[in-house]
Scaffold this motif. Structure first.
Motif, PDB file in Angstrom:
ATOM      1  N   LYS A   1      27.299 -30.746  -9.881  1.00 14.20           N
ATOM      2  CA  LYS A   1      28.028 -30.116 -10.987  1.00 14.20           C
ATOM      3  C   LYS A   1      28.429 -31.185 -11.996  1.00 14.20           C
ATOM      4  O   LYS A   1      28.496 -32.365 -11.687  1.00 14.20           O
ATOM      5  CB  LYS A   1      29.294 -29.428 -10.465  1.00 14.20           C
ATOM      6  N   THR A   2      28.686 -30.745 -13.227  1.00 13.77           N
ATOM      7  CA  THR A   2      29.138 -31.670 -14.258  1.00 13.77           C
ATOM      8  C   THR A   2      30.508 -31.259 -14.770  1.00 13.77           C
ATOM      9  O   THR A   2      30.914 -30.101 -14.654  1.00 13.77           O
ATOM     10  CB  THR A   2      28.158 -31.720 -15.441  1.00 13.77           C
ATOM     11  N   VAL A   3      31.204 -32.229 -15.343  1.00 13.31           N
ATOM     12  CA  VAL A   3      32.539 -32.019 -15.889  1.00 13.31           C
ATOM     13  C   VAL A   3      32.543 -32.581 -17.309  1.00 13.31           C
ATOM     14  O   VAL A   3      31.936 -33.618 -17.574  1.00 13.31           O
ATOM     15  CB  VAL A   3      33.591 -32.762 -15.032  1.00 13.31           C
ATOM     16  N   SER A   4      33.229 -31.897 -18.215  1.00 18.27           N
ATOM     17  CA  SER A   4      33.407 -32.407 -19.574  1.00 18.27           C
ATOM     18  C   SER A   4      34.870 -32.777 -19.757  1.00 18.27           C
ATOM     19  O   SER A   4      35.714 -31.891 -19.904  1.00 18.27           O
ATOM     20  CB  SER A   4      33.007 -31.356 -20.606  1.00 18.27           C
TER      21      SER A   4
ATOM     22  N   GLY B   1      24.862 -38.863 -21.363  1.00 12.56           N
ATOM     23  CA  GLY B   1      26.207 -38.331 -21.151  1.00 12.56           C
ATOM     24  C   GLY B   1      26.823 -37.651 -22.345  1.00 12.56           C
ATOM     25  O   GLY B   1      27.912 -37.106 -22.246  1.00 12.56           O
ATOM     26  N   VAL B   2      26.151 -37.649 -23.490  1.00 12.14           N
ATOM     27  CA  VAL B   2      26.665 -36.979 -24.689  1.00 12.14           C
ATOM     28  C   VAL B   2      25.736 -35.819 -25.012  1.00 12.14           C
ATOM     29  O   VAL B   2      24.530 -35.985 -25.141  1.00 12.14           O
ATOM     30  CB  VAL B   2      26.733 -37.952 -25.890  1.00 12.14           C
TER      31      VAL B   2
ATOM     32  N   ASP C   1      22.751 -41.124 -28.456  1.00 11.12           N
ATOM     33  CA  ASP C   1      22.127 -40.411 -27.340  1.00 11.12           C
ATOM     34  C   ASP C   1      21.779 -41.351 -26.192  1.00 11.12           C
ATOM     35  O   ASP C   1      20.942 -41.039 -25.369  1.00 11.12           O
ATOM     36  CB  ASP C   1      20.886 -39.659 -27.800  1.00 11.12           C
ATOM     37  N   GLY C   2      22.450 -42.488 -26.122  1.00 10.68           N
ATOM     38  CA  GLY C   2      22.158 -43.456 -25.066  1.00 10.68           C
ATOM     39  C   GLY C   2      22.992 -43.202 -23.820  1.00 10.68           C
ATOM     40  O   GLY C   2      23.582 -42.146 -23.630  1.00 10.68           O
ATOM     41  N   ASP C   3      22.997 -44.192 -22.964  1.00  5.68           N
ATOM     42  CA  ASP C   3      23.773 -44.110 -21.730  1.00  5.68           C
ATOM     43  C   ASP C   3      25.248 -44.333 -22.022  1.00  5.68           C
ATOM     44  O   ASP C   3      25.615 -45.048 -22.945  1.00  5.68           O
ATOM     45  CB  ASP C   3      23.317 -45.185 -20.741  1.00  5.68           C
ATOM     46  N   LEU C   4      26.072 -43.691 -21.204  1.00  4.16           N
ATOM     47  CA  LEU C   4      27.514 -43.905 -21.258  1.00  4.16           C
ATOM     48  C   LEU C   4      27.954 -44.674 -20.034  1.00  4.16           C
ATOM     49  O   LEU C   4      27.356 -44.565 -18.969  1.00  4.16           O
ATOM     50  CB  LEU C   4      28.261 -42.566 -21.236  1.00  4.16           C
TER      51      LEU C   4
ATOM     52  N   PHE D   1      31.203 -34.704 -23.718  1.00  2.32           N
ATOM     53  CA  PHE D   1      30.749 -35.619 -22.679  1.00  2.32           C
ATOM     54  C   PHE D   1      30.402 -34.813 -21.447  1.00  2.32           C
ATOM     55  O   PHE D   1      31.091 -33.850 -21.106  1.00  2.32           O
ATOM     56  CB  PHE D   1      31.843 -36.627 -22.324  1.00  2.32           C
ATOM     57  N   VAL D   2      29.336 -35.181 -20.781  1.00  6.98           N
ATOM     58  CA  VAL D   2      28.904 -34.510 -19.562  1.00  6.98           C
ATOM     59  C   VAL D   2      28.813 -35.573 -18.478  1.00  6.98           C
ATOM     60  O   VAL D   2      27.908 -36.403 -18.478  1.00  6.98           O
ATOM     61  CB  VAL D   2      27.548 -33.803 -19.765  1.00  6.98           C
ATOM     62  N   LEU D   3      29.778 -35.529 -17.561  1.00  6.35           N
ATOM     63  CA  LEU D   3      29.850 -36.516 -16.488  1.00  6.35           C
ATOM     64  C   LEU D   3      29.814 -35.800 -15.147  1.00  6.35           C
ATOM     65  O   LEU D   3      30.222 -34.644 -15.042  1.00  6.35           O
ATOM     66  CB  LEU D   3      31.138 -37.333 -16.619  1.00  6.35           C
TER      67      LEU D   3
END
Length: 151
Positions: free
Chosen positions: A106-109, A84-85, A129-132, A96-98
């Motif tokens: 699609k993704t939202v920042s 997510g980063v 660089d792990g999970d969010l 952030f990419v969620l």
């Protein structure tokens, strides 16, 4: 001996207690300045009063932010987002990419709140660089956390 301390008295603790403490300390300093100190000491005490007022305002801002986070966490469940980063080409700036709740492809920042002293700047600066984990709608307001205990 780590862990949280729990007060047995009916006093408020946490952000609310901190805010009330700063306000009470400010009023005490006003009383000492106006009633007990000579007139010549009032000028240097303005610096003390200004610092106390600044701390009270910063504590109030954190209290409002805590209330917003609490409302989000009561409504939305936690969701996991792997990777997510994202970093720019030089690795200095991050976003952030969620996933978009309406269109999962699609993704939202989401924008990052805070002006100075944002905790995610420190975390991302170390090459996270792990999970969010996030709760909320990333298009409007969400709470973002890294997994594990924040120690």
């Amino acid at each position: 001996m780590g862990g949280a301390r729990h007060c047995q008295c009916p006093c408020p603790t946490g952000p609310q207690g901190r805010f009330l403490g700063w306000v009470a300390l400010w009023w005490g300093a006003v009383f000492v300045t106006a009633g007990l100190l000579p007139v010549g000491a009032a000028v240097p005490m303005t610096v003390v009063l200004a610092v106390l007022m600044y701390n009270a305002l910063m504590s109030l801002i954190k209290l409002c932010r805590f209330g917003r986070m609490r409302r989000i966490l009561t409504v939305y469940p936690w969701s996991q987002q792997p990777g997510g980063v994202r970093y720019d080409a030089r690795g200095r700036k991050f976003s952030f990419v969620l996933p978009d709740p309406d269109r999962p492809e699609k993704t939202v920042s989401p924008k990052i709140s805070g002006f100075f002293f944002r905790p995610w700047d420190r975390i991302a600066g170390k090459g996270f660089d792990g999970d969010l984990w996030y709760a909320g709608d990333p298009r409007f307001a969400c709470v973002i956390a890294k997994p594990g205990l924040g120690r």
